[in-house]
Design an enzyme around this catalytic site. Structure first.
Site, PDB file in Angstrom:
ATOM      1  N   ASP A 196      -9.188  -2.117   1.618  1.00  0.00           N
ATOM      2  CA  ASP A 196      -9.558  -1.067   0.608  1.00  0.00           C
ATOM      3  C   ASP A 196      -7.837  -1.061  -0.451  1.00  0.00           C
ATOM      4  OD1 ASP A 196     -10.548   1.170  -0.764  1.00  0.00           O
ATOM      5  OD2 ASP A 196      -9.106   2.136  -0.460  1.00  0.00           O
TER       6      ASP A 196
ATOM      7  N   HIS B  74     -20.176   0.803  -3.763  1.00  0.00           N
ATOM      8  CA  HIS B  74     -19.998   2.137  -3.307  1.00  0.00           C
ATOM      9  C   HIS B  74     -19.021   2.449  -4.584  1.00  0.00           C
ATOM     10  CE1 HIS B  74     -16.385   1.072  -2.262  1.00  0.00           C
ATOM     11  NE2 HIS B  74     -15.903   1.880  -1.763  1.00  0.00           N
TER      12      HIS B  74
HETATM   13  O1  TEU Z   1     -10.975   1.384  -4.617  1.00  0.00           O
HETATM   14  C1  TEU Z   1     -10.354   0.548  -5.202  1.00  0.00           C
HETATM   15  C2  TEU Z   1      -9.954   0.227  -6.920  1.00  0.00           C
HETATM   16  O2  TEU Z   1      -8.972   0.503  -7.078  1.00  0.00           O
HETATM   17  C3  TEU Z   1     -11.393   1.720  -7.561  1.00  0.00           C
HETATM   18  O3  TEU Z   1     -10.000   2.418  -8.477  1.00  0.00           O
HETATM   19  C4  TEU Z   1     -12.197   0.767  -8.147  1.00  0.00           C
HETATM   20  O4  TEU Z   1     -11.070   0.418  -9.074  1.00  0.00           O
HETATM   21  C5  TEU Z   1     -13.102   2.559  -9.414  1.00  0.00           C
HETATM   22  O5  TEU Z   1     -13.025   2.862  -8.064  1.00  0.00           O
HETATM   23  C6  TEU Z   1     -13.795   1.502  -9.919  1.00  0.00           C
HETATM   24  O6  TEU Z   1     -15.306   2.464 -10.560  1.00  0.00           O
HETATM   25  C7  TEU Z   1     -11.260   1.541  -3.278  1.00  0.00           C
HETATM   26  C8  TEU Z   1     -12.461   2.365  -3.113  1.00  0.00           C
HETATM   27  O7  TEU Z   1     -13.423   1.083  -2.697  1.00  0.00           O
HETATM   28  C9  TEU Z   1     -13.089   3.509  -3.902  1.00  0.00           C
HETATM   29  O8  TEU Z   1     -14.303   3.464  -3.035  1.00  0.00           O
HETATM   30  C10 TEU Z   1     -11.603   4.610  -3.358  1.00  0.00           C
HETATM   31  O9  TEU Z   1     -11.496   5.390  -3.862  1.00  0.00           O
HETATM   32  C11 TEU Z   1      -9.912   3.990  -3.717  1.00  0.00           C
HETATM   33  O10 TEU Z   1     -10.483   2.286  -3.597  1.00  0.00           O
HETATM   34  C12 TEU Z   1      -8.753   5.021  -3.089  1.00  0.00           C
HETATM   35  O11 TEU Z   1      -9.245   4.587  -1.908  1.00  0.00           O
END
Ligand code: TEU
Length: 561
Positions: A200, A332
């Site tokens: 992540d 997601h």
């Molecule tokens: O997402 C990383 C991320 O960069 C997100 O901010 C993304 O750009 C954004 O969700 C787009 O809509 C990861 C995970 O996939 C996300 O679900 C988490 O919220 C995030 O890290 C924090 O752990």
């Protein structure tokens, strides 16, 4: 390039909270996943990526972890997890966990101890900094909006850093003790039998030497925190930390890993996913980033099918001979792929969904399906901003209001990008709550569930679900695997609007994949003599005089001589 065990696999992302509820509390759980393993096996999924199921206050739906070695009771128990590992193994399937280590939860004991004594050993797990003239240490804006700094309760002028929401304090990877903790935890899960990790938000662990202000880029006077990622020191550190994870955890277990990597330099691709790279694979976000705006979601542009094609082709060419990218149309964090890349009026048209599927599933790289994609789930409707759960959407809504949009406009603009679109419960059937739960679902089901659901398509010829199965079977067929998994890639007729066509070649086979991503018939000049139509999404395509004629939204795979 040496072949790896995961390269001919098909991956499937499960977002557990909305996948399947087994106990009627309205929240999906691990026993619910076990219940659907036969369905997933029949679909052809091999590697299951589980979004976080660790103990968490769910401030960011599990991406805020309070115990890396515990299962949240809402999702089940460690025994359930072990049963899932055993049941997948029995079916020749693999489980990949989500590795969320840029940050943890503010409820993690590490952070609780750090708050109690910011100058003590646990304080060094995080970033505590003094404010600047009564303001936070820097003017950085976090991923979900607002400052990346929050005050430490009870301490004057002391702040902690969180690039995401304030319940997700960033871990300081410069501290070797933190890296050791992570390496040990990763090995613990791999020893338990998980096949690997989706990693992540990982680029964020490389931080610059000094934290300094950037020029403000929005009316809020803040600057996007992502600017720090380009710093050479951030980059060097990132590479060093990832090298350690690979050498001390991933490689010794021959694990499959897929990085959530934004902001890479094309020159870095080999370092990340080449032979002996940091990860097995990383997601290709080219199409997902298309049309994005520094102002925020409210200003983002909707891509069309040609933009989708061009992004995918560019990425495939960039990765050719380097490694395997992971291909998605949704996850997601993104809206549903059909709603995003197809024209609004066709998003729910099964023909168009199948045409999109053919491209994604047969591109070079590793296909990842996201729950519900396989039978055509689309974006949902939000009656009001209060109906939105996702923390990211609320931040973007606020940015839209700050830019002067009315509440109605702001909701309409941000709704189409909301992460909740992909987070509504999986529509298993036309029954109560779409067959997701016997109780009340934690997030309302998409109102289209009576029409769009897995049960209505299972075994039904011509359905989106059955077409995905045929694409997966073709990809795995020993006769065509050399071409479709390891073979070359050559775009054809890319200048033809509404057509996504490419040749995959290997093992003495040449296959043309041609998808009509438009509502008009398309004439496709064949790049060679046609031998046989291997697959078609609907009916049979026209084939005469070296021309393949595709009906609107029709996709075909043709073997060439
Ligand atoms: O997402 C990383 C991320 O960069 C997100 O901010 C993304 O750009 C954004 O969700 C787009 O809509 C990861 C995970 O996939 C996300 O679900 C988490 O919220 C995030 O890290 C924090 O752990």
């Amino acid at each position: 390039m040496e072949r790896q065990w995961w390269q001919d696999k098909v991956c499937y992302q499960i977002w557990p909270k909305s996948f399947k509820d087994s106990n009627g509390d309205g929240v999906g759980d691990i026993p619910g996943i076990i219940d659907r393993l036969d369905y997933l096996k029949e679909l052809g999924a091999d590697i299951l990526w589980l979004s976080p199921v660790y103990k968490s206050p769910l401030a960011d739906e599990g991406y805020d972890i309070a115990d890396y070695r515990g299962i949240d009771p809402r999702f089940g128990t460690m025994e359930d997890m072990e049963r899932l590992l055993a049941e997948t193994k029995r079916r020749g399937m693999y489980v990949v966990m989500d590795l969320v280590v840029n940050h943890c939860s503010d409820e993690h004991p590490w952070f609780q101890k750090a708050l109690a004594d910011p100058e003590g050993p646990y304080g060094k797990y995080f970033y505590f900094r003094k404010g600047k003239n009564g303001a936070p240490p820097t003017n950085w804006r976090g991923y979900f909006g607002g400052s990346v700094w929050s005050p430490v309760p009870g301490r004057e002028d002391l702040y902690y850093l969180h690039l995401f929401c304030k319940k997700q304090p960033d871990l300081d990877w410069e501290n070797p003790v933190v890296r050791r903790e992570v390496v040990e935890m990763v090995n613990w899960w791999l020893d338990k039998g998980v096949a690997g990790f989706r990693v992540d938000a990982i680029v964020n662990i490389g931080k610059p030497e000094r934290f300094e202000d950037f020029a403000p880029d929005r009316p809020d006077g803040l600057a996007d925190c992502r600017k720090m990622l380009a710093d050479p020191v951030s980059r060097q550190r990132l590479h060093a930390y990832l090298g350690q994870l690979r050498d001390e955890a991933f490689a010794p277990h021959n694990a499959f890993t897929v990085g959530e990597v934004f902001d890479t330099d094309p020159a870095e691709l080999a370092l990340f996913i080449g032979q002996g790279g940091f990860f097995s694979s990383m997601f290709d976000f080219a199409a997902a980033c298309w049309g994005g705006s520094p102002k925020g979601w409210y200003d983002a542009k909707k891509p069309g099918p040609d933009n989708y094609r061009d992004c995918c082709f560019d990425s495939a060419l960039r990765a050719a001979g380097v490694g395997f990218l992971s291909n998605i149309i949704e996850n997601h964090d993104e809206p549903r792929g059909a709603s995003r890349y197809l024209p609004e009026e066709t998003a729910n048209d099964p023909r168009a969904q199948k045409a999109l599927a053919a491209v994604q599933m047969l591109l070079p790289g590793l296909p990842f399906l996201y729950q519900g994609q396989e039978f055509g789930m689309t974006n949902t409707v939000f009656p009001s901003i209060d109906a939105v759960d996702d923390v990211n959407t609320h931040g973007e809504y606020a940015a839209a209001l700050a830019a002067g949009l009315t509440p109605g406009e702001a909701l309409a603009r941000v709704a189409r990008w909301s992460r909740d679109n992909a987070r509504t419960p999986v529509q298993w059937s036309a029954e109560h709550a779409a067959g997701f739960t016997a109780g009340t679902p934690w997030l309302p089901v998409n109102p289209n569930y009576a029409r769009v659901n897995a049960a209505a398509q299972q075994g039904v010829e011509g359905s989106v679900l059955e077409f995905y199965k045929s694409l997966i079977r073709l990809r795995k067929n020993d006769e065509y695997k050399e071409a479709l998994v390891w073979g070359g890639f050559e775009p054809v007729h890319q200048e033809q609007a509404g057509l996504a066509a490419f040749v995959r070649a290997g093992g003495g086979r040449r296959l043309l994949i041609a998808s009509n991503l438009s509502g008009e018939a398309q004439r496709v000049e064949l790049p060679g003599a046609a031998k046989e139509v291997l697959l078609c999404s609907d009916g049979t395509p026209g084939l005469a005089g070296g021309i393949l004629t595709l009906a609107p939204w029709q996709a075909a795979v043709v073997e060439l001589a």
